[in-house]
Design an enzyme around this catalytic site. Structure first.
Site, PDB file in Angstrom:
ATOM      1  N   ASP A 105       0.835  -1.205   0.000  1.00  0.00           N
ATOM      2  CA  ASP A 105       0.000   0.000   0.000  1.00  0.00           C
ATOM      3  C   ASP A 105       0.867   1.251   0.000  1.00  0.00           C
ATOM      4  OD1 ASP A 105      -1.938  -1.806   0.296  1.00  0.00           O
ATOM      5  OD2 ASP A 105      -2.832  -0.955   2.108  1.00  0.00           O
ATOM      6  N   PHE A 151       2.220   1.951  -3.336  1.00  0.00           N
ATOM      7  CA  PHE A 151       1.130   2.431  -4.192  1.00  0.00           C
ATOM      8  C   PHE A 151       0.871   3.917  -3.912  1.00  0.00           C
ATOM      9  CE2 PHE A 151      -3.425   3.029  -5.130  1.00  0.00           C
ATOM     10  CZ  PHE A 151      -3.458   2.563  -6.440  1.00  0.00           C
ATOM     11  N   ASP A 152       0.833   4.269  -2.611  1.00  0.00           N
ATOM     12  CA  ASP A 152       0.643   5.678  -2.224  1.00  0.00           C
ATOM     13  C   ASP A 152       1.781   6.537  -2.753  1.00  0.00           C
ATOM     14  OD1 ASP A 152      -1.724   5.384  -0.935  1.00  0.00           O
ATOM     15  OD2 ASP A 152      -0.913   5.387   1.098  1.00  0.00           O
ATOM     16  N   SER A 178     -12.717  10.583  -3.307  1.00  0.00           N
ATOM     17  CA  SER A 178     -11.552  10.096  -2.588  1.00  0.00           C
ATOM     18  C   SER A 178     -11.121  11.195  -1.607  1.00  0.00           C
ATOM     19  CB  SER A 178     -10.499   9.849  -3.649  1.00  0.00           C
ATOM     20  OG  SER A 178      -9.306   9.507  -3.086  1.00  0.00           O
ATOM     21  N   LEU A 179     -10.048  10.968  -0.866  1.00  0.00           N
ATOM     22  CA  LEU A 179      -9.543  11.998   0.048  1.00  0.00           C
ATOM     23  C   LEU A 179      -8.086  12.285  -0.268  1.00  0.00           C
ATOM     24  CD1 LEU A 179     -10.877  10.661   3.480  1.00  0.00           C
ATOM     25  CD2 LEU A 179     -11.655  12.700   2.298  1.00  0.00           C
ATOM     26  N   ARG A 198     -18.186   1.464  -4.433  1.00  0.00           N
ATOM     27  CA  ARG A 198     -17.730   2.762  -4.938  1.00  0.00           C
ATOM     28  C   ARG A 198     -17.469   2.742  -6.444  1.00  0.00           C
ATOM     29  NH1 ARG A 198     -12.737   6.431  -2.801  1.00  0.00           N
ATOM     30  NH2 ARG A 198     -11.424   4.741  -3.484  1.00  0.00           N
ATOM     31  N   GLU A 236     -18.074   1.986   5.710  1.00  0.00           N
ATOM     32  CA  GLU A 236     -17.035   1.021   5.352  1.00  0.00           C
ATOM     33  C   GLU A 236     -17.449  -0.401   5.719  1.00  0.00           C
ATOM     34  OE1 GLU A 236     -14.783   2.814   3.947  1.00  0.00           O
ATOM     35  OE2 GLU A 236     -12.980   1.567   3.760  1.00  0.00           O
ATOM     36  N   LYS A 275     -12.515  15.884   9.106  1.00  0.00           N
ATOM     37  CA  LYS A 275     -13.536  16.568   8.311  1.00  0.00           C
ATOM     38  C   LYS A 275     -13.914  17.838   9.042  1.00  0.00           C
ATOM     39  CE  LYS A 275     -15.472  12.100   7.117  1.00  0.00           C
ATOM     40  NZ  LYS A 275     -16.519  11.130   7.427  1.00  0.00           N
ATOM     41  N   LYS A 287      -2.398   9.789   7.120  1.00  0.00           N
ATOM     42  CA  LYS A 287      -2.036   8.366   7.083  1.00  0.00           C
ATOM     43  C   LYS A 287      -0.982   8.011   8.144  1.00  0.00           C
ATOM     44  CE  LYS A 287      -3.353   6.014   3.778  1.00  0.00           C
ATOM     45  NZ  LYS A 287      -3.504   5.841   2.420  1.00  0.00           N
ATOM     46  N   CYS A 309      21.094 -32.972  17.145  1.00  0.00           N
ATOM     47  CA  CYS A 309      19.962 -32.128  17.532  1.00  0.00           C
ATOM     48  C   CYS A 309      18.933 -32.176  16.410  1.00  0.00           C
ATOM     49  CB  CYS A 309      20.433 -30.699  17.778  1.00  0.00           C
ATOM     50  SG  CYS A 309      19.081 -29.549  18.080  1.00  0.00           S
TER      51      CYS A 309
END
Ligand code: IVH
Length: 463
Positions: free
Chosen positions: A34, A37-38, A83-84, A141, A178, A286, A310, A435
């Protein structure tokens, strides 16, 4: 760099981005971390900012999600599902607030913005339309403009009320939130997915709702799309109403003023992260007032009035449940911390190496400790630091075994002949194949790719 080269590099990044995006949204597969990707998304945005001639219809600034799958009927969202923008540092937060104040033509000295700070659940967003109190349709979405009709699957989720009789429930409303799966349930049910989010996405988009029903999906509500007849002035009041109407909301949602306090809450929630039974990957802020939200409006595909702060993509906080001693092929005893599983950058981490006895002594690591764990690239996760303030008074120093946990032989620390210093690694003193653990690890190595590469003779067979 020449213009052509910049363009080529940009287009390559857009291509990569859309490839990973399609895999993720269409096939529930995360081919990269992730965090990577970000980063790729951020690189594209930076390039677009720096070179105005760079344009693509497929830019992540213009698109969210991915075109709905062919398995489901496509339905347009009456209000797009956006999206944000992301924030990573305190400076990003200050800039976010500064831009808002500028836009509203206000000064920070005489105007304090109130935020709804909501842990960002790492699941799949869904939009549910109610008409006269009845659950009518449920959409994913999709690409933000059109979603997939997953009504029958969403109807299997217990947390989603099917009928609401409250007098003040709007005549028509799209409740958004979600869908996710709890970490403890993921451990019980998971077969093929890398993390709980992929599992939730996969289960939610099964062709047969009977298959969805088998997975205990959860739903937490946090916003709305189209509405008619709602008389609410701010996000905090809306969240309270959601709960009265019978929806689950996040108990960690808070109303906060000032970026300093946002930071404090962020640090506090990040510490709590491993104790929460679902994944969160940041905090969403928000602007509380709906009136201000309306005035601020939107840029491209994200609102100006909200941002996602994040969490670090390569570290996390968790608790040591136990310390295991593993015996390797050379007899080396390696301590491994069994930790409360935590999602770090899209990978569920439940083990962290403690390297050797000296490392445990140096950092005074103990069972029950709250620790910061880092997971960078393909390196085995390891412990960065211990939060001594969180340590229980009854905690005891970890005593490293002096006998081999596999065969009971004495263990030794060899002396370096040149430096005359004792080795940091303690080893089982047995020789050859006496062993059992050492023997198994030796054979595993013998048949492996690094040695004789005996095909079809894998670790499991050796064991
Ligand atoms: S509000 C326009 N609130 O984060 C605002 N989103 O990139 C839209 N998410 O797709 C979303 N927790 O899946 C909002 N409390 C929360 C959230 C939240 C998780 C997810 C959601 C959305 C993504 C934003």
């Amino acid at each position: 760099m020449k213009k052509d080269l910049i363009k080529k590099n940009y287009q390559e990044k857009i291509k990569q981005f859309n490839h990973y995006n399609k895999k993720y949204y269409d096939e529930n597969i995360s081919e990269i971390l992730d965090s990577d990707f970000d980063n790729l998304k951020q690189e594209i945005i930076e390039l677009e900012k720096k070179h105005v001639f760079l344009k693509s219809k497929k830019s992540p600034q213009l698109n969210v999600g991915f075109t709905p799958s062919k398995n489901f009927k496509k339905v347009s969202h009456r209000v797009p599902m956006l999206s944000l923008s992301n924030a990573f540092t305190e400076e990003d937060l200050l800039n976010f607030e500064k831009k808002i104040l500028n836009f509203l033509d206000k000064k920070s000295d005489d105007f304090q913005i109130e935020y709804s700070a909501e842990p960002k659940i790492d699941g799949i967003s869904a939009s549910i339309t109610y008409k006269n109190g009845k659950f009518k349709t449920g959409l994913s979405r999709g690409d933000g403009k059109e979603g997939e009709d997953i009504t029958s699957n969403l109807k299997t989720i217990e947390d989603i009320p099917k009928e609401i009789s409250a007098k003040d429930f709007p005549n028509e409303i799209e409740i958004r939130g979600e869908v996710f799966i709890k970490n403890s349930d993921f451990k019980k049910f998971n077969t093929k997915f890398a993390n709980p989010r992929n599992a939730a996405s996969g289960s939610l988009r099964q062709k047969n709702p009977e298959d969805t029903k088998k997975i205990p999906l959860k739903f937490i509500a946090y916003t709305f799309g189209f509405e008619k007849g709602m008389n609410i002035l701010n996000q905090n009041e809306y969240l309270k109403k959601l709960s009265i109407w019978g929806f689950k909301t996040n108990p960690l949602n808070k109303l906060i003023k000032g970026t300093k306090n946002l930071m404090q809450n962020y640090i506090q929630i990040e510490k709590l992260r491993s104790n929460i039974d679902f994944d969160i990957d940041g905090i969403v802020y928000k602007i509380n007032s709906f009136e201000l939200q309306k005035r601020l409006g939107y840029v491209a595909n994200a609102p100006r009035w909200a941002i996602a702060h994040k969490f670090s993509a390569n570290s996390g906080i968790s608790k040591i449940l136990d310390i295991d001693i593993q015996v390797g092929r050379t007899g080396a005893l390696t301590p491994v911390a069994k930790i409360d599983p935590i999602n770090i950058g899209g990978v569920l981490v439940s083990n962290a190496t403690l390297h050797n006895e000296d490392e445990i002594i140096r950092k005074d690591i103990r069972i029950g400790d709250t620790v910061v764990i880092e997971r960078a690239g393909d390196v085995i996760p390891h412990i960065i630091s211990v939060d001594f303030k969180k340590r229980d008074i009854s905690s005891k120093k970890f005593i490293f075994p002096i006998k081999c946990p596999s065969c009971g032989s004495n263990t030794i620390k060899e002396e370096n002949l040149i430096t005359k210093k004792k080795d940091a690694i303690r080893r089982c003193s047995s020789e050859g194949f006496e062993c059992e653990k050492v023997a198994v690890e030796k054979i595993k190595h013998f048949v492996s790719k690094e040695a004789l590469n005996i095909e079809g003779f894998g670790k499991k067979i050796v064991e």
